[in-house]
Design an enzyme around this catalytic site. Sequence first.
Site, PDB file in Angstrom:
ATOM      1  CE  LYS B 227      -3.860   2.148   2.037  1.00  0.00           C
ATOM      2  NZ  LYS B 227      -3.441   3.808   1.849  1.00  0.00           N
ATOM      3  NE  ARG B 232      -6.002   2.928  -6.070  1.00  0.00           N
ATOM      4  CZ  ARG B 232      -7.686   2.707  -5.898  1.00  0.00           C
ATOM      5  NH1 ARG B 232      -8.042   3.157  -4.756  1.00  0.00           N
ATOM      6  NH2 ARG B 232      -8.272   1.628  -6.445  1.00  0.00           N
ATOM      7  NE  ARG B 247     -10.493   7.531  -1.998  1.00  0.00           N
ATOM      8  CZ  ARG B 247     -10.112   7.857  -0.895  1.00  0.00           C
ATOM      9  NH1 ARG B 247      -9.060   7.534  -0.343  1.00  0.00           N
ATOM     10  NH2 ARG B 247     -10.808   8.310   0.105  1.00  0.00           N
ATOM     11  CD  GLU B 275      -0.908   5.374  -3.123  1.00  0.00           C
ATOM     12  OE1 GLU B 275      -2.111   4.771  -3.821  1.00  0.00           O
ATOM     13  OE2 GLU B 275      -0.829   6.379  -2.485  1.00  0.00           O
ATOM     14  CE  LYS B 397      -8.190   1.048   4.119  1.00  0.00           C
ATOM     15  NZ  LYS B 397      -8.384   3.070   3.970  1.00  0.00           N
TER      16      LYS B 397
END
Lengths: 336, 528
Positions: B227, B232, B247, B275, B397
């Site tokens: 992550k 993002r 996002r 990302e 996540k």
Amino acid sequence: MSGVLTFTEAGIYCPAGDFWIDPWRPVPRALITHGHADHARAGMGRYMATEAAAPVIRHRLGGSIALQTTTYGAQTRIGDATVSFHPAGHVPGSAQIRVETGGEVWVVSGDYKTVDDGLSEPFEPVACHSFITECTFGLPVFNWTPQEVLADQINSWWRDNAAAGRFSLLGAYSLGKAQRLLRLVDPEIAPILTHGAIENTNAVLRSQGIALPHTELVTPEIDLTSRTGALVLAPPSALGSAWARRFKPQSSGFASGWMALRGVRRRRAADRGFIVSDHADWTGLNDAIRATGADRVFVTHGYTGPFRRWLADQGYDAHVVSTEYDGESLDGGEDE
Amino acid sequence: MKGFARLFTTLDQTTRTTVKVAAMAEFFQTAQDADKLWCVALFSGRRPRRVITTTRLREWAAERAGVPLWLFEESYPVVGDLAETIALVLPPPTTETGKPLSHWIGELQRLSKLDEDARKAGILAAWDSLDRTERFLFTKLLTGGFRIGVSQKLMTRALAQATGQDDAALTHKLMGSWTPETTSWSSLIEAHDPRADLSRPYPFYLAYQLEDRDALGPPSDWFIDRKWDGIRAQLVLRGGEHHLWSRGEELMTDRLPELGRLVDFLPPGTVIDGELLAWRDGPLPFNALQKRIGRKSVPKKLLAEVPVVLMAYDLLEQDGRDIREKPLTDRRAQLETLVADLPPEVPLRLSPEVTGDSWNALARIRAASRDHNAEGLMLKRRSSPYLAGRKKGDWWKWKVDPLTVDAVMIYAQAGHGRRANLFTDFTFAVRDGDGFTPFTKAYSGLTDAEFREITRWVRKNTLQRFGPVRQVPPELVFEIAFEGIQESPRHKSGIALRFPRMARWRHDKPLAEINTLSDLHEMLAQYG
């Protein structure tokens, strides 16, 4: 400043008569404006209140207290002071207390509202030199809904719920607000049920001759299936409790001056907020102060800082006094 | 405005989702097209341009209400919302016009072209002809920021109910850079070509925090990668153009010009989810990226100092075909093929797969995430399609545990909106020799009951007031959790935290045992 009244650790004190008004520490002699818990406290040597306020005070503080009663407007000599009680319009029996010594007149408002609520003895302005006033809602954003509009809002909410087979759970303080609402609602819509805290106060007020519509106490045995659509009156603290969850399906409402603020309304997480308070709104406070003709004003509880400054701007000799009164609790404390 | 005000009141008076959806669906079936379009725009975060500063609005409202400006300013923090404060102080209206929402927005556009005196006259006239709720909504339009407790997701559901269209298709139609001025109800909602807009991204698939590791089954069912701690983003390549979306549906294309090169290396009809990371032989800390994102235009020097890459997670569109329904394994294979032959100077990387034999082995890899400038691991079921929005089950996540320090509250401030009148925004300090040094603010993580208790305490224990801020004695101790720590010369403490919040109220922790400034500097040396 000449002191008809002074402000002490225990509360508002009259040296000429050696008594206190709505004290928050035990004192030998207390004059009480009304029966709410932050004004009528236990532990005083002797009490004095209006006849109409006495039953609730006895109910709350115990039948054995030494309580002298008086009627509105009647003058009583205490030491070198002359005192009289005058309607404050806050709850049944509530009073402003007028104190006169040597031609100087001071008035303690207690809690008050200037609008006639159809239940309490309506507020009467009392001329004085110094006025000690609350200002719970002492900001210009607080302007109450007219009583008839309010009645309409609550009745149509209840009527819609009843038609859809839902209980209407309404949170209101058990002394004053609850009975005011009882006299506003249309008892033809459906049955009215009450929480014990409210029914106890109803009984006290009924026995002193105040007419209220028929109400029914919620007991563990009560058959709710035959009472769907009922209005259920409960103290704010009971809303959202296990006690309240038995009423299914339900819509919940909360009746308070704070419901004027959307943020507070959303935080309460009730379906509806009705703007109703037993305290004066911005206009009410200003009108009441003007009507006394006082030059000097002391503000006790509420938005004291800004309200004092506003009064000073208007030419009053205005002061803040620190007290232990709560006004209308913002986050659902029981009964102030 | 009456119809829109009625809709707002219904939405505001209920906490029930079904009632909200039904009310919106009714509005979408009955209102005129221009009003419907504006309603969709407002509920999806679009708003008319600002016509006037809030300073002027405050002055005019106070003047109209007959109160001094200072008293208006005292009232504002109590109400917690400027438009509401204005609606509450103004005297009742003297006329009524019955004009619809779109009329009032048109009126704002008309006023924007006039001088200030004319704008004032126009706004005062509007206030005088609207009731309290309408006035609140009109003033909300004037001040911007139209959050009223309805998510875009809920609004889309109502729109689906009212139009009979599919939820996901509508979500897609509502994305992108449209405004009510550039489109119409029929072309935005009713038209049948969802790809009319070349720039239009897909709704992001968002993961929940992992709840129950034991329910996952064997690790081999899961595709696992890091992550990454960046932003993002979705890169849309169609018709020879490229568009980069955050996002939050913000178009970032111009701020990251280096990604334009990808048009030369990838075929049109390609959409990549990934990302954005500041990158020099590996990912740089988040604050490096912040330097780039914070500004609208990018000077050459900064472009060279802080280069940015897109770390690719997923492939959503290939050769112009929406492949979100395919299993992740297939999408990933296609993504790998696409990226395989790119020269190293192209700013696109493939987020590497992380493998481990057991969940315990993976937990150890996760624990070392900060060494890779990552926030933890992402677990994605290999068979999963790419869904829209935050959904449970296929994507999780698995974030590394936050860093924590124990600190003491020294200042408190009341919140806004539903937290008006409640002290919820606090400043915290750590020990520094004999004194205390403030190092962060935080305003989330506690329950309403705890905030109420603290509010009562603050009222009784105020030492000094600085406008809306109250200084309190250093007594209440809290555990502050955060995701990262970095150097900050702007702050007295010399550090700044990422996502600070109150993990809990430490009633048990004596003041003498809270962390010190040197503890924070040790953390900075280790994780900064």
